[in-house]
Design a protein around this motif. Sequence first.
Motif, short mmCIF file in Angstrom:
data_model
loop_
_atom_site.label_atom_id
_atom_site.label_comp_id
_atom_site.label_asym_id
_atom_site.label_seq_id
_atom_site.Cartn_x
_atom_site.Cartn_y
_atom_site.Cartn_z
N SER A 147 0.76 -1.03 0.11
CA SER A 147 -0.08 0.17 0.11
C SER A 147 1.00 1.19 0.32
CB SER A 147 -0.94 -0.06 1.37
OG SER A 147 -1.81 -0.83 1.06
N ALA A 148 1.89 1.23 0.52
CA ALA A 148 2.50 2.24 0.88
C ALA A 148 3.62 2.59 -0.61
CB ALA A 148 3.79 2.04 2.24
N MET A 149 4.40 1.90 -0.92
CA MET A 149 4.70 1.84 -2.26
C MET A 149 4.03 2.06 -3.25
SD MET A 149 7.75 1.03 -1.37
CE MET A 149 7.11 1.65 -0.14
N ILE A 150 2.40 1.69 -3.44
CA ILE A 150 1.82 2.07 -4.13
C ILE A 150 1.66 3.86 -4.22
CG2 ILE A 150 -1.21 1.37 -5.43
CD1 ILE A 150 -1.07 -0.73 -4.44
N ILE A 151 1.10 4.15 -2.75
CA ILE A 151 1.21 5.73 -2.60
C ILE A 151 3.16 6.73 -2.97
CG2 ILE A 151 0.63 6.82 -0.58
CD1 ILE A 151 -1.13 5.60 0.53
N VAL A 152 3.10 6.08 -3.12
CA VAL A 152 5.11 6.96 -3.54
C VAL A 152 4.43 6.75 -4.64
CG1 VAL A 152 7.51 6.57 -3.36
CG2 VAL A 152 5.91 5.75 -1.20
N PHE A 153 4.57 5.70 -5.23
CA PHE A 153 4.52 5.22 -6.82
C PHE A 153 3.92 6.63 -7.79
CE2 PHE A 153 2.60 4.26 -10.80
CZ PHE A 153 3.64 4.08 -11.60
N HIS A 154 2.26 6.64 -7.09
CA HIS A 154 1.17 7.63 -7.47
C HIS A 154 2.43 9.38 -7.08
CE1 HIS A 154 -1.04 4.78 -7.51
NE2 HIS A 154 -2.02 5.11 -8.73
N LEU A 155 2.78 9.25 -6.30
CA LEU A 155 3.91 10.53 -5.15
C LEU A 155 4.15 10.88 -6.92
CD1 LEU A 155 3.88 13.22 -3.83
CD2 LEU A 155 5.31 11.92 -2.23
N PHE A 156 5.32 10.30 -6.63
CA PHE A 156 6.38 10.11 -7.91
C PHE A 156 5.98 10.92 -9.02
CE2 PHE A 156 8.89 8.76 -3.91
CZ PHE A 156 9.92 9.52 -4.39
N MET A 157 4.74 9.46 -9.47
CA MET A 157 4.91 9.87 -11.40
C MET A 157 4.18 10.94 -10.84
SD MET A 157 5.57 7.29 -12.82
CE MET A 157 4.63 7.52 -14.30
N TYR A 158 3.28 12.14 -10.47
CA TYR A 158 2.45 12.70 -10.43
C TYR A 158 2.89 14.28 -10.75
CZ TYR A 158 -0.05 16.93 -9.14
OH TYR A 158 -0.15 18.27 -8.34
N PHE A 159 4.43 14.36 -9.96
CA PHE A 159 5.50 15.23 -10.56
C PHE A 159 6.17 14.71 -11.62
CE2 PHE A 159 4.57 15.72 -5.39
CZ PHE A 159 3.89 17.20 -6.16
N PHE A 160 6.66 13.55 -12.11
CA PHE A 160 7.60 13.23 -12.80
C PHE A 160 6.77 12.93 -14.24
CE2 PHE A 160 10.04 11.39 -9.96
CZ PHE A 160 11.17 12.66 -9.37
N THR A 161 5.48 13.16 -14.23
CA THR A 161 4.68 13.03 -15.64
C THR A 161 3.80 14.43 -15.58
OG1 THR A 161 2.84 12.52 -14.60
CG2 THR A 161 4.21 10.25 -15.85
N ASN A 162 4.46 15.46 -15.90
CA ASN A 162 3.84 16.63 -15.69
C ASN A 162 2.14 16.79 -15.07
OD1 ASN A 162 3.65 19.32 -16.48
ND2 ASN A 162 3.25 19.13 -18.64
N LYS A 163 1.52 16.21 -14.32
CA LYS A 163 0.14 16.66 -13.49
C LYS A 163 -0.79 15.99 -14.55
CE LYS A 163 1.23 20.26 -11.08
NZ LYS A 163 1.06 21.61 -10.35
#
Length: 205
Positions: A147-163
């Motif tokens: 669960s924690a890894m999924i949340i961290v993944f979404h956090l990084f992808m949110y910033f790295f994919t230009n929202k």
Amino acid sequence: MIVLIRIVTRRIHKYFETEFSLCEMDSIKLRYTLEVIINDFSKLIVLFLVFTLLDKQMNFIYSFLALSTLRPFTGGLHFKTYIGCILFSAAFFYLSIFLVLSIFLDFFITLVLFIFALLIVILLAPIPSEARPTYSRKKITTFKFLSAMIIVFHLFMYFFTNKNPYFIHSIWVIVLQCIQLLLRKGGLMYESRKDKLQKINRYPM
């Protein structure tokens, strides 16, 4: 709809039970699995039609995909009736879409929301349905980690994919899912306390 689901489930179950000569325990497991799959699939169709009528089908798909990545490992609120589940799911997805369209997220707010979500899953997840067996300590730890890894993944992808639109939806879905965990945990604590008080009143010292 409910009657149709029961008929379809019964027929598929009967076919596999006869075809593969299942023992009683395997037959029960198969029936439960079929009920879950067919129920969830029918709810997905109903919800997709509802949000299509609202011209929000893509928003729904983004939100549904985001929830599907996290909920299997965290659990959450469960309803005893089909209609109750449909209504709550519709309200959940509608609220997540409303938040996406109504609130602008800057870096600070986004980071706070993700930290909140991480803390909740680490402290409370998973909270499975009462119909499921109790998880072992190892499985609980594994689910917390995933669960924690999924949340961290979404956090990084949110910033790295230009929202990207999907990751914008995933923020609110994750936050609402974690609020679900808080509500579910609160409900369980209330029920436990209520049971203890009833036992004390029934058998006073």
